[in-house]
Motif scaffolding. Structure first.
Motif, PDB file in Angstrom:
ATOM      1  N   ILE A 120       0.840  -1.201   0.000  1.00 33.03           N
ATOM      2  CA  ILE A 120       0.000   0.000   0.000  1.00 33.03           C
ATOM      3  C   ILE A 120       0.874   1.249   0.000  1.00 33.03           C
ATOM      4  N   ALA A 121       1.936   1.234   0.799  1.00 26.85           N
ATOM      5  CA  ALA A 121       2.859   2.370   0.816  1.00 26.85           C
ATOM      6  C   ALA A 121       3.571   2.501  -0.530  1.00 26.85           C
ATOM      7  N   LEU A 122       3.904   1.376  -1.145  1.00 28.22           N
ATOM      8  CA  LEU A 122       4.624   1.389  -2.419  1.00 28.22           C
ATOM      9  C   LEU A 122       3.813   2.076  -3.508  1.00 28.22           C
ATOM     10  N   VAL A 123       2.484   1.897  -3.491  1.00 28.65           N
ATOM     11  CA  VAL A 123       1.647   2.520  -4.524  1.00 28.65           C
ATOM     12  C   VAL A 123       1.110   3.879  -4.086  1.00 28.65           C
ATOM     13  N   GLY A 144      -5.800  -2.295  -6.610  1.00 25.10           N
ATOM     14  CA  GLY A 144      -5.723  -3.499  -7.433  1.00 25.10           C
ATOM     15  C   GLY A 144      -4.284  -3.876  -7.757  1.00 25.10           C
ATOM     16  N   ILE A 145      -3.463  -2.867  -8.045  1.00 25.16           N
ATOM     17  CA  ILE A 145      -2.046  -3.110  -8.335  1.00 25.16           C
ATOM     18  C   ILE A 145      -1.334  -3.627  -7.086  1.00 25.16           C
ATOM     19  N   ALA A 146      -1.597  -2.997  -5.932  1.00 22.39           N
ATOM     20  CA  ALA A 146      -0.971  -3.434  -4.678  1.00 22.39           C
ATOM     21  C   ALA A 146      -1.369  -4.871  -4.357  1.00 22.39           C
ATOM     22  N   ARG A 147      -2.636  -5.203  -4.587  1.00 24.08           N
ATOM     23  CA  ARG A 147      -3.106  -6.566  -4.293  1.00 24.08           C
ATOM     24  C   ARG A 147      -2.379  -7.591  -5.158  1.00 24.08           C
ATOM     25  N   SER A 148      -2.186  -7.268  -6.449  1.00 18.57           N
ATOM     26  CA  SER A 148      -1.514  -8.215  -7.327  1.00 18.57           C
ATOM     27  C   SER A 148      -0.031  -8.345  -6.992  1.00 18.57           C
ATOM     28  N   LEU A 149       0.556  -7.277  -6.434  1.00 18.82           N
ATOM     29  CA  LEU A 149       1.972  -7.315  -6.064  1.00 18.82           C
ATOM     30  C   LEU A 149       2.210  -7.988  -4.720  1.00 18.82           C
ATOM     31  N   ALA A 150       1.166  -8.133  -3.919  1.00 17.37           N
ATOM     32  CA  ALA A 150       1.341  -8.666  -2.571  1.00 17.37           C
ATOM     33  C   ALA A 150       1.892 -10.087  -2.586  1.00 17.37           C
ATOM     34  N   VAL A 151       1.565 -10.855  -3.632  1.00 20.79           N
ATOM     35  CA  VAL A 151       2.054 -12.233  -3.711  1.00 20.79           C
ATOM     36  C   VAL A 151       3.479 -12.288  -4.253  1.00 20.79           C
ATOM     37  N   GLU A 152       4.072 -11.113  -4.528  1.00 20.55           N
ATOM     38  CA  GLU A 152       5.434 -11.011  -5.059  1.00 20.55           C
ATOM     39  C   GLU A 152       5.607 -11.875  -6.303  1.00 20.55           C
ATOM     40  N   PRO A 153       4.806 -11.597  -7.341  1.00 20.45           N
ATOM     41  CA  PRO A 153       4.801 -12.465  -8.521  1.00 20.45           C
ATOM     42  C   PRO A 153       6.090 -12.350  -9.336  1.00 20.45           C
ATOM     43  N   GLU A 203       3.192   6.368 -12.374  1.00 17.08           N
ATOM     44  CA  GLU A 203       3.345   5.537 -11.181  1.00 17.08           C
ATOM     45  C   GLU A 203       3.849   4.144 -11.567  1.00 17.08           C
ATOM     46  N   PHE A 204       3.310   3.629 -12.654  1.00 17.01           N
ATOM     47  CA  PHE A 204       3.710   2.301 -13.127  1.00 17.01           C
ATOM     48  C   PHE A 204       5.194   2.289 -13.504  1.00 17.01           C
ATOM     49  N   THR A 237      -2.774  -3.268 -24.115  1.00 15.39           N
ATOM     50  CA  THR A 237      -3.384  -1.958 -24.337  1.00 15.39           C
ATOM     51  C   THR A 237      -3.796  -1.822 -25.796  1.00 15.39           C
ATOM     52  N   HIS A 238      -4.725  -0.894 -26.063  1.00 10.83           N
ATOM     53  CA  HIS A 238      -5.054  -0.548 -27.459  1.00 10.83           C
ATOM     54  C   HIS A 238      -4.547   0.857 -27.785  1.00 10.83           C
ATOM     55  N   ASP A 239      -3.862   1.486 -26.824  1.00 11.74           N
ATOM     56  CA  ASP A 239      -3.414   2.874 -26.934  1.00 11.74           C
ATOM     57  C   ASP A 239      -1.920   2.895 -27.267  1.00 11.74           C
ATOM     58  N   PHE A 240      -1.571   3.347 -28.484  1.00  9.49           N
ATOM     59  CA  PHE A 240      -0.169   3.310 -28.893  1.00  9.49           C
ATOM     60  C   PHE A 240       0.676   4.286 -28.082  1.00  9.49           C
ATOM     61  N   ASP A 241       0.123   5.434 -27.705  1.00  7.99           N
ATOM     62  CA  ASP A 241       0.875   6.372 -26.871  1.00  7.99           C
ATOM     63  C   ASP A 241       1.253   5.718 -25.542  1.00  7.99           C
ATOM     64  N   GLU A 242       0.315   4.971 -24.970  1.00  8.34           N
ATOM     65  CA  GLU A 242       0.602   4.263 -23.729  1.00  8.34           C
ATOM     66  C   GLU A 242       1.678   3.208 -23.957  1.00  8.34           C
ATOM     67  N   ALA A 243       1.584   2.506 -25.079  1.00  8.92           N
ATOM     68  CA  ALA A 243       2.547   1.451 -25.381  1.00  8.92           C
ATOM     69  C   ALA A 243       3.961   1.992 -25.485  1.00  8.92           C
ATOM     70  N   ILE A 244       4.138   3.100 -26.211  1.00  7.55           N
ATOM     71  CA  ILE A 244       5.500   3.601 -26.407  1.00  7.55           C
ATOM     72  C   ILE A 244       6.059   4.226 -25.137  1.00  7.55           C
ATOM     73  N   ARG A 245       5.192   4.671 -24.227  1.00  6.48           N
ATOM     74  CA  ARG A 245       5.678   5.189 -22.941  1.00  6.48           C
ATOM     75  C   ARG A 245       6.213   4.071 -22.066  1.00  6.48           C
ATOM     76  N   LEU A 246       5.579   2.899 -22.153  1.00  6.27           N
ATOM     77  CA  LEU A 246       5.843   1.849 -21.178  1.00  6.27           C
ATOM     78  C   LEU A 246       6.724   0.716 -21.695  1.00  6.27           C
ATOM     79  N   ALA A 247       6.685   0.441 -22.987  1.00  7.95           N
ATOM     80  CA  ALA A 247       7.197  -0.828 -23.497  1.00  7.95           C
ATOM     81  C   ALA A 247       8.698  -0.860 -23.705  1.00  7.95           C
ATOM     82  N   ASP A 248       9.291  -2.014 -23.391  1.00  5.37           N
ATOM     83  CA  ASP A 248      10.608  -2.354 -23.906  1.00  5.37           C
ATOM     84  C   ASP A 248      10.454  -2.933 -25.312  1.00  5.37           C
TER      85      ASP A 248
END
Length: 346
Positions: A158-161, A183-192, A215-216, A231-242
């Motif tokens: 929770i603090a991390l997000v 939702g992000i914190a919950r998925s990270l709690a299991v340390e996937p 934040e991501f 995602t279907h958003d190319f702007d989002e893809a180029i911001r985030l993707a390797d």
């Protein structure tokens, strides 16, 4: 589960899909086998089948953000569910650490999803009667983790997000962006080891969406997770993707770095998909630089910076910047005229 051969070229990848198919309809496997190399989208449709995913091959490397994108109905959400076997493939292989998940029992898959995979979807699916703390701790409760340990880990997530102090709030008391953080914190709690995110920000307002992308990026700089992001958003893809894979009609039509795809579209579909993307937002300065010559410029810019990020450094009148590598070595010079030309569409 079966092991990957020692000499397999995919060795070292965290997740591998090989010749992966998903057809909806009667006698799907038999029809696919009978058609063989002639299993085109048209022939499959004529046989009464819906070809959701067609012959997908990809590798997701350790610690990278691999973005799968396409328009609605392209098959991207089905593909990510095949990777975790939430949907059963019609044919092919899904290798996790070199082991074929399709040969795993249901009990094994439940354990893998609980302990090694995290998932975040567009709809947050928070439990409305539980507090933020209990929502984040919920998957640990399912695992049988002792209460003190699971609450301690949940508080850290929770603090991390960025939600420290809201542990006792109910979901209805949070904004959409805050709910998605839970939702992000919950998925990270299991340390996937492997993190699946299916259009996690698409239901948010544009400003909140941008904040969540920031934040991501911050979270990934800390956690270094192996991520499959839809995602279907190319702007989002180029911001985030390797790396990015673009899907159309269930098939991957091109995959590569954002720069590769924007500068070298493989098909008319990809060309149209990327047409409106400003090149300067994608092109790295190491691509735009020229060989170093003359006096070294005073300004320095790392090689992996985008041209758009470097452009403001020319506002003080500089004519060139020194491009540096990971060890601070000079790789070349970036010239203002080249940056202007690229930003004007050259």
């Amino acid at each position: 589960m079966t092991e990957t051969p020692a000499n397999d070229p995919s060795e070292g990848a965290k997740l591998v899909c090989r010749n992966l198919w998903k057809l909806f309809g009667p006698r799907a496997r038999e029809t696919l086998t009978a058609l063989g190399a002639e299993a085109t989208a048209g022939r499959l449709s004529a046989a009464g089948l819906v070809p959701a995913v067609r012959d997908v091959n990809l590798q997701v490397r350790e610690g990278e953000i691999f973005v799968i994108m396409g328009l609605s109905g392209s098959g991207k959400s089905t593909l990510v569910r095949l990777m975790s076997r939430l949907v059963e493939p019609t044919a092919g292989e899904v290798l996790f650490h070199g082991r074929d998940l399709l040969s795993a029992s249901e009990a094994e898959m439940i354990e893998i999803r609980r302990h090694k995979m995290g998932m975040v979807f567009q709809h947050f699916a928070l439990l409305p009667h539980l507090s933020v703390l209990d929502n984040v701790a919920f998957p640990l409760d399912v695992q049988g983790v002792a209460r003190a340990e699971r609450e301690d880990r949940a508080r850290k997530m929770i603090a991390l997000v960025g939600l420290a102090g809201r542990e006792n709030a109910l979901p209805r008391q949070l904004s959409g962006g805050q709910q998605q953080r839970v939702g992000i914190a919950r998925s990270l709690a299991v340390e996937p080891e492997l993190w699946f995110l299916d259009e996690p920000f698409s239901a948010l307002d544009p400003l909140i969406r941008r904040e969540m992308q920031d934040e991501f990026i911050r979270l990934q700089s800390v956690l270094k997770k192996t991520i499959v992001f839809i995602t279907h958003d190319f702007d989002e893809a180029i911001r985030l993707a390797d790396r990015i894979a673009i899907m159309k009609d269930g098939a991957i039509v091109q995959q590569g770095t954002p720069e590769d795809i924007v500068l070298n579209p493989a098909t008319d579909y990809v060309r149209e998909f990327t047409r409106a993307v400003p090149r300067a937002k994608v092109v790295k300065v190491e691509t735009a630089m020229r060989p170093a010559k003359g006096e070294p410029p005073a300004g320095i810019v790392p090689a992996r910076t985008t041209v758009a990020e470097a452009a403001p450094m020319f506002l003080d009148g500089a004519l060139a910047l020194r491009v540096t590598g990971a060890q601070g070595e000079t790789l070349g010079h970036l010239y203002r005229d080249d940056v202007v030309a690229l930003m004007l569409g050259g």
